[in-house]
Design an enzyme around this catalytic site. Structure first.
Site, PDB file in Angstrom:
ATOM      1  N   GLU A  13       0.837  -1.210   0.000  1.00  0.00           N
ATOM      2  CA  GLU A  13       0.000   0.000   0.000  1.00  0.00           C
ATOM      3  C   GLU A  13       0.864   1.250   0.000  1.00  0.00           C
ATOM      4  O   GLU A  13       1.990   1.247   0.512  1.00  0.00           O
ATOM      5  CB  GLU A  13      -0.878   0.027   1.264  1.00  0.00           C
ATOM      6  CG  GLU A  13      -2.227  -0.643   1.103  1.00  0.00           C
ATOM      7  CD  GLU A  13      -3.255   0.225   0.379  1.00  0.00           C
ATOM      8  OE1 GLU A  13      -2.864   1.165  -0.342  1.00  0.00           O
ATOM      9  OE2 GLU A  13      -4.443  -0.043   0.531  1.00  0.00           O
ATOM     10  N   ASP A  14       0.301   2.315  -0.529  1.00  0.00           N
ATOM     11  CA  ASP A  14       0.969   3.619  -0.469  1.00  0.00           C
ATOM     12  C   ASP A  14       0.721   4.291   0.879  1.00  0.00           C
ATOM     13  O   ASP A  14       1.646   4.741   1.548  1.00  0.00           O
ATOM     14  CB  ASP A  14       0.495   4.520  -1.613  1.00  0.00           C
ATOM     15  CG  ASP A  14      -1.022   4.535  -1.775  1.00  0.00           C
ATOM     16  OD1 ASP A  14      -1.711   3.773  -1.065  1.00  0.00           O
ATOM     17  OD2 ASP A  14      -1.529   5.305  -2.599  1.00  0.00           O
ATOM     18  N   ASP A  18      -5.059   5.481   5.819  1.00  0.00           N
ATOM     19  CA  ASP A  18      -5.622   6.627   6.550  1.00  0.00           C
ATOM     20  C   ASP A  18      -6.548   6.093   7.642  1.00  0.00           C
ATOM     21  O   ASP A  18      -6.128   5.861   8.774  1.00  0.00           O
ATOM     22  CB  ASP A  18      -6.345   7.533   5.546  1.00  0.00           C
ATOM     23  CG  ASP A  18      -6.910   8.786   6.186  1.00  0.00           C
ATOM     24  OD1 ASP A  18      -6.695   8.984   7.390  1.00  0.00           O
ATOM     25  OD2 ASP A  18      -7.573   9.564   5.490  1.00  0.00           O
ATOM     26  N   PHE A  29      -2.915  16.081   4.058  1.00  0.00           N
ATOM     27  CA  PHE A  29      -3.095  15.452   2.757  1.00  0.00           C
ATOM     28  C   PHE A  29      -1.796  15.541   1.966  1.00  0.00           C
ATOM     29  O   PHE A  29      -1.328  16.626   1.656  1.00  0.00           O
ATOM     30  CB  PHE A  29      -4.240  16.121   1.993  1.00  0.00           C
ATOM     31  CG  PHE A  29      -4.662  15.331   0.798  1.00  0.00           C
ATOM     32  CD1 PHE A  29      -5.509  14.246   0.931  1.00  0.00           C
ATOM     33  CD2 PHE A  29      -4.191  15.660  -0.463  1.00  0.00           C
ATOM     34  CE1 PHE A  29      -5.884  13.495  -0.172  1.00  0.00           C
ATOM     35  CE2 PHE A  29      -4.554  14.916  -1.581  1.00  0.00           C
ATOM     36  CZ  PHE A  29      -5.411  13.835  -1.432  1.00  0.00           C
ATOM     37  N   VAL A  30      -1.223  14.412   1.659  1.00  0.00           N
ATOM     38  CA  VAL A  30       0.080  14.390   0.992  1.00  0.00           C
ATOM     39  C   VAL A  30      -0.045  13.889  -0.449  1.00  0.00           C
ATOM     40  O   VAL A  30      -0.964  13.146  -0.776  1.00  0.00           O
ATOM     41  CB  VAL A  30       1.095  13.519   1.775  1.00  0.00           C
ATOM     42  CG1 VAL A  30       1.415  14.143   3.113  1.00  0.00           C
ATOM     43  CG2 VAL A  30       0.594  12.090   1.953  1.00  0.00           C
ATOM     44  N   ARG A  52       1.157  12.267  -9.104  1.00  0.00           N
ATOM     45  CA  ARG A  52       1.612  10.882  -8.881  1.00  0.00           C
ATOM     46  C   ARG A  52       3.072  10.707  -9.302  1.00  0.00           C
ATOM     47  O   ARG A  52       3.787   9.895  -8.735  1.00  0.00           O
ATOM     48  CB  ARG A  52       0.749   9.897  -9.689  1.00  0.00           C
ATOM     49  CG  ARG A  52      -0.669   9.727  -9.177  1.00  0.00           C
ATOM     50  CD  ARG A  52      -1.287   8.480  -9.801  1.00  0.00           C
ATOM     51  NE  ARG A  52      -2.736   8.473  -9.729  1.00  0.00           N
ATOM     52  CZ  ARG A  52      -3.442   8.056  -8.686  1.00  0.00           C
ATOM     53  NH1 ARG A  52      -2.832   7.637  -7.598  1.00  0.00           N
ATOM     54  NH2 ARG A  52      -4.760   8.069  -8.715  1.00  0.00           N
TER      55      ARG A  52
HETATM   56  P1  5GP Z   1      -8.551   4.551   4.073  1.00  0.00           P
HETATM   57  O1  5GP Z   1      -9.604   3.542   3.749  1.00  0.00           O
HETATM   58  O2  5GP Z   1      -7.337   3.999   4.770  1.00  0.00           O
HETATM   59  O3  5GP Z   1      -9.115   5.745   4.806  1.00  0.00           O
HETATM   60  O4  5GP Z   1      -8.139   5.160   2.661  1.00  0.00           O
HETATM   61  C1  5GP Z   1      -6.895   4.996   2.111  1.00  0.00           C
HETATM   62  C2  5GP Z   1      -6.884   5.618   0.726  1.00  0.00           C
HETATM   63  O5  5GP Z   1      -7.241   7.010   0.798  1.00  0.00           O
HETATM   64  C3  5GP Z   1      -5.477   5.583   0.170  1.00  0.00           C
HETATM   65  O6  5GP Z   1      -5.232   4.403  -0.549  1.00  0.00           O
HETATM   66  C4  5GP Z   1      -5.454   6.820  -0.710  1.00  0.00           C
HETATM   67  O7  5GP Z   1      -5.994   6.515  -1.973  1.00  0.00           O
HETATM   68  C5  5GP Z   1      -6.389   7.783  -0.015  1.00  0.00           C
HETATM   69  N1  5GP Z   1      -5.648   8.719   0.864  1.00  0.00           N
HETATM   70  C6  5GP Z   1      -5.680   8.755   2.221  1.00  0.00           C
HETATM   71  N2  5GP Z   1      -4.878   9.740   2.683  1.00  0.00           N
HETATM   72  C7  5GP Z   1      -4.330  10.334   1.579  1.00  0.00           C
HETATM   73  C8  5GP Z   1      -3.399  11.423   1.405  1.00  0.00           C
HETATM   74  O8  5GP Z   1      -2.895  12.065   2.339  1.00  0.00           O
HETATM   75  N3  5GP Z   1      -3.073  11.733   0.124  1.00  0.00           N
HETATM   76  C9  5GP Z   1      -3.582  11.077  -0.956  1.00  0.00           C
HETATM   77  N4  5GP Z   1      -3.175  11.481  -2.160  1.00  0.00           N
HETATM   78  N5  5GP Z   1      -4.453  10.039  -0.831  1.00  0.00           N
HETATM   79  C10 5GP Z   1      -4.824   9.683   0.424  1.00  0.00           C
END
Ligand code: 5GP
Length: 185
Positions: free
Chosen positions: A105-106, A109, A158-159, A171
Protein backbone atom coordinates in the site's frame (compact mmCIF):
# COMPACT_ATOMS: atom_id res chain seq x y z
CA UNK A 1 9.08 15.21 -12.04
CA UNK A 2 10.98 16.77 -9.17
CA UNK A 3 10.20 19.43 -6.59
CA UNK A 4 11.34 22.35 -8.78
CA UNK A 5 8.36 21.75 -11.10
CA UNK A 6 5.71 22.04 -8.39
CA UNK A 7 7.29 23.86 -5.46
CA UNK A 8 4.60 26.58 -5.50
CA UNK A 9 1.98 23.87 -4.93
CA UNK A 10 3.60 22.35 -1.86
CA UNK A 11 4.16 23.57 1.68
CA UNK A 12 7.91 23.56 1.37
CA UNK A 13 8.62 23.86 5.07
CA UNK A 14 6.67 20.63 5.45
CA UNK A 15 8.12 18.62 2.57
CA UNK A 16 7.95 15.24 4.12
CA UNK A 17 10.26 12.87 2.32
CA UNK A 18 12.83 13.10 -0.43
CA UNK A 19 13.21 10.37 -3.01
CA UNK A 20 16.44 9.28 -1.29
CA UNK A 21 14.72 8.95 2.11
CA UNK A 22 11.87 6.94 0.59
CA UNK A 23 14.12 4.53 -1.32
CA UNK A 24 16.40 4.05 1.66
CA UNK A 25 13.45 3.22 3.95
CA UNK A 26 12.03 0.79 1.38
CA UNK A 27 15.41 -1.00 1.32
CA UNK A 28 15.21 -1.44 5.10
CA UNK A 29 11.66 -2.78 4.78
CA UNK A 30 12.82 -5.16 2.03
CA UNK A 31 15.53 -6.53 4.34
CA UNK A 32 12.90 -7.24 7.03
CA UNK A 33 10.65 -8.93 4.47
CA UNK A 34 13.51 -11.11 3.15
CA UNK A 35 14.29 -12.26 6.69
CA UNK A 36 10.64 -12.97 7.60
CA UNK A 37 9.82 -14.85 4.39
CA UNK A 38 12.97 -16.94 4.11
CA UNK A 39 12.12 -20.21 2.37
CA UNK A 40 8.59 -19.04 1.49
CA UNK A 41 7.19 -17.78 -1.78
CA UNK A 42 5.83 -14.22 -1.80
CA UNK A 43 2.97 -12.79 -3.83
CA UNK A 44 3.06 -8.99 -3.68
CA UNK A 45 -0.43 -7.53 -4.19
CA UNK A 46 -0.43 -3.87 -5.16
CA UNK A 47 -3.46 -1.67 -4.84
CA UNK A 48 -3.85 0.54 -7.91
CA UNK A 49 -3.07 3.25 -8.62
CA UNK A 50 -1.30 4.77 -5.63
CA UNK A 51 0.94 1.81 -4.81
CA UNK A 52 2.63 1.66 -8.23
CA UNK A 53 5.81 3.50 -7.18
CA UNK A 54 6.06 1.73 -3.80
CA UNK A 55 5.66 -1.64 -5.52
CA UNK A 56 8.30 -0.79 -8.14
CA UNK A 57 10.95 0.24 -5.61
CA UNK A 58 10.09 -2.28 -2.88
CA UNK A 59 10.04 -5.20 -5.32
CA UNK A 60 13.39 -4.17 -6.83
CA UNK A 61 14.93 -3.86 -3.38
CA UNK A 62 14.16 -7.51 -2.68
CA UNK A 63 17.12 -9.72 -3.58
CA UNK A 64 14.96 -12.76 -4.25
CA UNK A 65 12.15 -13.91 -6.51
CA UNK A 66 8.67 -12.49 -5.94
CA UNK A 67 5.46 -12.49 -7.94
CA UNK A 68 3.36 -9.37 -8.37
CA UNK A 69 -0.33 -8.94 -8.97
CA UNK A 70 -2.66 -5.95 -8.85
CA UNK A 71 -6.11 -5.03 -7.63
CA UNK A 72 -8.10 -1.88 -8.24
CA UNK A 73 -10.83 -1.02 -5.75
CA UNK A 74 -13.12 1.92 -5.36
CA UNK A 75 -14.21 2.97 -1.93
CA UNK A 76 -17.62 4.55 -1.53
CA UNK A 77 -17.35 7.47 0.81
CA UNK A 78 -18.57 10.95 1.49
CA UNK A 79 -16.08 13.77 1.07
CA UNK A 80 -12.49 12.78 1.73
CA UNK A 81 -13.20 9.88 4.10
CA UNK A 82 -13.72 6.34 2.92
CA UNK A 83 -16.70 4.38 4.24
CA UNK A 84 -15.24 0.90 4.11
CA UNK A 85 -17.78 -0.13 1.47
CA UNK A 86 -15.65 -1.25 -1.42
CA UNK A 87 -16.20 -2.31 -5.02
CA UNK A 88 -13.63 -4.34 -6.96
CA UNK A 89 -12.76 -2.62 -10.24
CA UNK A 90 -9.97 -5.04 -11.18
CA UNK A 91 -9.50 -8.36 -9.44
CA UNK A 92 -6.33 -10.42 -9.06
CA UNK A 93 -5.31 -12.83 -11.82
CA UNK A 94 -3.68 -15.16 -9.29
CA UNK A 95 -5.28 -17.98 -7.29
CA UNK A 96 -4.41 -17.23 -3.64
CA UNK A 97 -4.84 -20.81 -2.37
CA UNK A 98 -1.82 -21.61 -0.18
CA UNK A 99 0.04 -18.41 -1.15
CA UNK A 100 1.89 -16.00 1.14
CA UNK A 101 0.27 -12.68 0.23
CA UNK A 102 1.87 -9.35 1.06
CA UNK A 103 -0.39 -6.38 0.32
CA UNK A 104 1.62 -3.35 -0.81
CA UNK A 105 0.00 0.00 0.00
CA UNK A 106 0.97 3.62 -0.47
CA UNK A 107 -0.90 5.08 2.51
CA UNK A 108 -3.33 3.94 5.19
CA UNK A 109 -5.62 6.63 6.55
CA UNK A 110 -8.72 5.23 8.31
CA UNK A 111 -7.76 1.69 7.33
CA UNK A 112 -11.33 0.91 6.29
CA UNK A 113 -10.45 0.03 2.70
CA UNK A 114 -7.63 -2.20 3.89
CA UNK A 115 -9.78 -4.00 6.49
CA UNK A 116 -12.22 -4.87 3.75
CA UNK A 117 -9.41 -6.01 1.45
CA UNK A 118 -7.84 -8.28 4.05
CA UNK A 119 -11.15 -9.97 4.82
CA UNK A 120 -11.73 -10.44 1.11
CA UNK A 121 -8.25 -11.90 0.43
CA UNK A 122 -8.31 -14.15 3.54
CA UNK A 123 -11.53 -15.73 2.28
CA UNK A 124 -9.60 -17.06 -0.75
CA UNK A 125 -7.53 -19.60 1.22
CA UNK A 126 -4.05 -18.04 1.31
CA UNK A 127 -1.34 -19.38 3.64
CA UNK A 128 -0.90 -15.85 5.05
CA UNK A 129 -1.86 -12.24 4.40
CA UNK A 130 0.31 -9.38 5.66
CA UNK A 131 0.52 -5.67 4.88
CA UNK A 132 3.37 -3.37 3.90
CA UNK A 133 2.63 0.35 3.61
CA UNK A 134 4.94 3.26 2.92
CA UNK A 135 2.88 5.77 4.93
CA UNK A 136 0.47 5.47 7.84
CA UNK A 137 -1.68 8.22 9.35
CA UNK A 138 -2.60 8.41 13.07
CA UNK A 139 -6.13 6.99 12.80
CA UNK A 140 -4.78 3.82 11.20
CA UNK A 141 -2.71 3.09 14.29
CA UNK A 142 -5.95 2.27 16.10
CA UNK A 143 -6.86 -0.33 13.48
CA UNK A 144 -7.52 -3.85 14.69
CA UNK A 145 -5.58 -5.18 11.73
CA UNK A 146 -1.85 -5.37 12.35
CA UNK A 147 0.28 -3.66 9.70
CA UNK A 148 3.50 -5.63 9.69
CA UNK A 149 5.73 -3.26 7.68
CA UNK A 150 5.36 0.54 7.99
CA UNK A 151 7.67 2.97 6.20
CA UNK A 152 6.79 6.16 8.01
CA UNK A 153 4.08 7.29 10.44
CA UNK A 154 2.98 10.74 9.32
CA UNK A 155 0.72 13.48 10.72
CA UNK A 156 -2.84 13.97 9.53
CA UNK A 157 -2.28 16.10 6.39
CA UNK A 158 -3.09 15.45 2.76
CA UNK A 159 0.08 14.39 0.99
CA UNK A 160 0.91 13.90 -2.68
CA UNK A 161 3.74 12.48 -4.77
CA UNK A 162 5.42 9.11 -5.24
CA UNK A 163 2.16 7.59 -6.52
CA UNK A 164 -0.20 9.63 -4.37
CA UNK A 165 -2.46 12.00 -6.30
CA UNK A 166 -4.67 15.03 -5.99
CA UNK A 167 -7.21 14.90 -8.83
CA UNK A 168 -4.94 12.41 -10.64
CA UNK A 169 -1.99 14.83 -10.56
CA UNK A 170 1.32 14.68 -8.67
CA UNK A 171 1.61 10.88 -8.88
CA UNK A 172 4.85 11.27 -10.85
CA UNK A 173 6.43 13.62 -8.32
CA UNK A 174 9.60 11.97 -6.98
CA UNK A 175 9.25 13.21 -3.41
CA UNK A 176 6.28 13.29 -1.05
CA UNK A 177 4.92 16.64 0.11
CA UNK A 178 1.93 18.35 1.70
CA UNK A 179 -0.29 20.32 -0.68
CA UNK A 180 -0.65 24.06 -0.10
CA UNK A 181 -4.24 25.12 0.61
CA UNK A 182 -4.24 27.42 -2.46
CA UNK A 183 -4.22 24.32 -4.71
CA UNK A 184 -7.52 22.95 -3.43
CA UNK A 185 -9.31 26.04 -2.09
P1 5GP B 1 -8.55 4.55 4.07
O1 5GP B 1 -9.60 3.54 3.75
O2 5GP B 1 -7.34 4.00 4.77
O3 5GP B 1 -9.11 5.74 4.81
O4 5GP B 1 -8.14 5.16 2.66
C1 5GP B 1 -6.90 5.00 2.11
C2 5GP B 1 -6.88 5.62 0.73
O5 5GP B 1 -7.24 7.01 0.80
C3 5GP B 1 -5.48 5.58 0.17
O6 5GP B 1 -5.23 4.40 -0.55
C4 5GP B 1 -5.45 6.82 -0.71
O7 5GP B 1 -5.99 6.52 -1.97
C5 5GP B 1 -6.39 7.78 -0.01
N1 5GP B 1 -5.65 8.72 0.86
C6 5GP B 1 -5.68 8.76 2.22
N2 5GP B 1 -4.88 9.74 2.68
C7 5GP B 1 -4.33 10.33 1.58
C8 5GP B 1 -3.40 11.42 1.40
O8 5GP B 1 -2.89 12.07 2.34
N3 5GP B 1 -3.07 11.73 0.12
C9 5GP B 1 -3.58 11.08 -0.96
N4 5GP B 1 -3.17 11.48 -2.16
N5 5GP B 1 -4.45 10.04 -0.83
C10 5GP B 1 -4.82 9.68 0.42
Amino acid sequence: MDLTHVEDDLELDQTLFTEEQIVSRLKEMAADIERDYEGKDILLVGVLKGAVMVMADLARSLDRHVEMDWMAVSSYGSGTKSSGVVRILKDLDTDLQGRHVLIVEDIIDTGLTLSWLITNLRSRGPASVEIATLLRKPEAQQMEVEVKYVGFDIPNAFVVGYGLDYNEQYRNLRCIGTLSPHVYS
